[in-house]
Design a protein around this motif. Structure first.
Motif, PDB file in Angstrom:
ATOM      1  N   GLU A   1       4.156  -2.724   5.718  1.00  0.00           N
ATOM      2  CA  GLU A   1       4.983  -1.800   6.067  1.00  0.00           C
ATOM      3  C   GLU A   1       5.018  -0.768   5.288  1.00  0.00           C
ATOM      4  O   GLU A   1       5.584   0.294   5.417  1.00  0.00           O
ATOM      5  CB  GLU A   1       6.370  -2.613   5.877  1.00  0.00           C
ATOM      6  CG  GLU A   1       6.569  -3.743   6.718  1.00  0.00           C
ATOM      7  CD  GLU A   1       6.393  -3.695   8.151  1.00  0.00           C
ATOM      8  OE1 GLU A   1       7.038  -2.489   8.549  1.00  0.00           O
ATOM      9  OE2 GLU A   1       6.166  -4.514   9.018  1.00  0.00           O
ATOM     10  N   ARG A   2       4.232  -0.893   3.945  1.00  0.00           N
ATOM     11  CA  ARG A   2       4.092   0.398   3.062  1.00  0.00           C
ATOM     12  C   ARG A   2       2.836   0.751   2.844  1.00  0.00           C
ATOM     13  O   ARG A   2       1.845  -0.283   2.602  1.00  0.00           O
ATOM     14  CB  ARG A   2       5.044   0.025   1.743  1.00  0.00           C
ATOM     15  CG  ARG A   2       6.376  -0.121   2.027  1.00  0.00           C
ATOM     16  CD  ARG A   2       7.255  -0.744   0.835  1.00  0.00           C
ATOM     17  NE  ARG A   2       6.955   0.284  -0.423  1.00  0.00           N
ATOM     18  CZ  ARG A   2       7.340  -0.019  -1.777  1.00  0.00           C
ATOM     19  NH1 ARG A   2       8.483  -0.947  -1.768  1.00  0.00           N
ATOM     20  NH2 ARG A   2       6.955   0.699  -2.618  1.00  0.00           N
ATOM     21  N   GLU A   3       2.351   2.080   2.764  1.00  0.00           N
ATOM     22  CA  GLU A   3       1.057   2.400   2.510  1.00  0.00           C
ATOM     23  C   GLU A   3       0.657   2.489   0.972  1.00  0.00           C
ATOM     24  O   GLU A   3      -0.379   2.589   0.451  1.00  0.00           O
ATOM     25  CB  GLU A   3       0.730   3.689   3.146  1.00  0.00           C
ATOM     26  CG  GLU A   3       1.023   3.519   4.788  1.00  0.00           C
ATOM     27  CD  GLU A   3       0.431   4.928   5.245  1.00  0.00           C
ATOM     28  OE1 GLU A   3       0.264   5.851   4.569  1.00  0.00           O
ATOM     29  OE2 GLU A   3       0.588   4.867   6.420  1.00  0.00           O
ATOM     30  N   ASP A   4       1.830   2.610   0.043  1.00  0.00           N
ATOM     31  CA  ASP A   4       1.574   2.503  -1.319  1.00  0.00           C
ATOM     32  C   ASP A   4       1.368   1.283  -2.018  1.00  0.00           C
ATOM     33  O   ASP A   4       0.996   1.183  -3.175  1.00  0.00           O
ATOM     34  CB  ASP A   4       2.891   3.404  -1.919  1.00  0.00           C
ATOM     35  CG  ASP A   4       4.037   2.554  -1.792  1.00  0.00           C
ATOM     36  OD1 ASP A   4       4.225   1.722  -0.533  1.00  0.00           O
ATOM     37  OD2 ASP A   4       4.960   2.485  -2.583  1.00  0.00           O
ATOM     38  N   ILE A   5       1.073   0.185  -1.381  1.00  0.00           N
ATOM     39  CA  ILE A   5       1.178  -1.043  -2.127  1.00  0.00           C
ATOM     40  C   ILE A   5      -0.335  -1.761  -1.461  1.00  0.00           C
ATOM     41  O   ILE A   5      -0.630  -1.805  -0.485  1.00  0.00           O
ATOM     42  CB  ILE A   5       2.342  -2.079  -1.573  1.00  0.00           C
ATOM     43  CG1 ILE A   5       3.679  -1.504  -1.853  1.00  0.00           C
ATOM     44  CG2 ILE A   5       2.049  -3.499  -2.486  1.00  0.00           C
ATOM     45  CD1 ILE A   5       4.733  -2.306  -1.797  1.00  0.00           C
ATOM     46  N   ASP A   6      -1.055  -2.201  -2.585  1.00  0.00           N
ATOM     47  CA  ASP A   6      -2.250  -3.115  -2.445  1.00  0.00           C
ATOM     48  C   ASP A   6      -2.179  -4.421  -2.862  1.00  0.00           C
ATOM     49  O   ASP A   6      -1.842  -4.466  -4.221  1.00  0.00           O
ATOM     50  CB  ASP A   6      -3.368  -2.270  -2.946  1.00  0.00           C
ATOM     51  CG  ASP A   6      -4.697  -2.945  -2.686  1.00  0.00           C
ATOM     52  OD1 ASP A   6      -4.971  -3.374  -1.540  1.00  0.00           O
ATOM     53  OD2 ASP A   6      -5.477  -3.286  -3.433  1.00  0.00           O
ATOM     54  N   VAL A   7      -2.258  -5.277  -2.167  1.00  0.00           N
ATOM     55  CA  VAL A   7      -1.924  -6.865  -2.783  1.00  0.00           C
ATOM     56  C   VAL A   7      -3.581  -7.478  -2.544  1.00  0.00           C
ATOM     57  O   VAL A   7      -4.054  -7.480  -1.608  1.00  0.00           O
ATOM     58  CB  VAL A   7      -1.034  -7.579  -1.839  1.00  0.00           C
ATOM     59  CG1 VAL A   7      -0.881  -9.020  -2.298  1.00  0.00           C
ATOM     60  CG2 VAL A   7       0.295  -6.829  -1.878  1.00  0.00           C
TER      61      VAL A   7
END
Length: 206
Positions: free
Chosen positions: A106-112
């Motif tokens: 849902e968010r482009e600023d998070i990388d898991v």
């Protein structure tokens, strides 16, 4: 009436009495002199205690006794076998990965990323990278925050008894130095509520 005038009146009264009755012995003490003066001139003494024994402050307000502070709840790590630890830690890590991967969609600023038991969560807006991993020798989950530093979390059962420590719903991973949890850290530092059910973000967008 000033003190000098009171003293003069007292002495004059004593001399008058001594002149009328020489057989009567009168002791010229301040208390004896005061007893001979009119009632209005006798000094009065006031107590500084209130009606309930409380002290009175200069503004005439009673000082209330301080209430005792509520006792601090002290948490302790739950004793776990190796199998119990791995079960509880794996359950929590799997749920954490699922939740964050859903948020990543849902968010482009998070990388898991989750590999070899190490979870990294990176933020592109300058926040930094969070690293979370199991630590079997200590039966803990370790977390490194770019904001608050490293923390070691122990599993704390919420109920008494061995049967009540099964399942993550009845226990929490707690940083025993300040009794905070991993969920609280994500909520306070990133405004991410890990207590929300899996699938929450997709339903919110629908």
């Amino acid at each position: 009436m000033s003190r000098a005038i009171v003293t003069k009146v007292a002495r004059a009264t004593l001399r008058s009495l001594q002149g009328t009755s020489r057989n009567t012995r009168i002791t010229s003490t301040p208390f004896a002199a005061a007893a001979l003066l009119p009632r209005a001139t006798v000094p009065r003494f006031y107590s500084t205690a209130g009606p309930n024994g409380n002290m009175i402050t200069p503004d005439k307000q009673p000082v209330q006794p301080k209430e005792e502070a509520a006792p601090t709840v002290v948490r302790a790590a739950t004793e776990l076998t190796d199998d119990e630890y791995h079960k509880l830690a794996d359950q929590y890590m799997d749920r954490l990965v699922t939740h964050l991967e859903e948020l990543q969609d849902e968010r482009e600023d998070i990388d898991v990323e989750y590999s070899a038991g190490v979870l990294t969560v990176s933020f592109d807006d300058g926040i930094g990278t969070y690293v979370i991993n199991k630590q079997p020798p200590n039966k803990q989950i370790w977390l490194s925050s770019p904001k608050s530093g490293p923390k070691r979390y122990d599993y704390v059962a919420l109920g008494d008894g061995q049967n009540e420590k099964e399942g993550t719903a009845k226990g929490e991973w707690v940083y025993l130095r300040d009794n905070s949890t991993i969920n609280q850290l994500f909520r306070d530092e990133l405004q991410i509520d890990l207590s929300m059910p899996v699938g929450h973000y997709g339903e919110e967008e629908a």
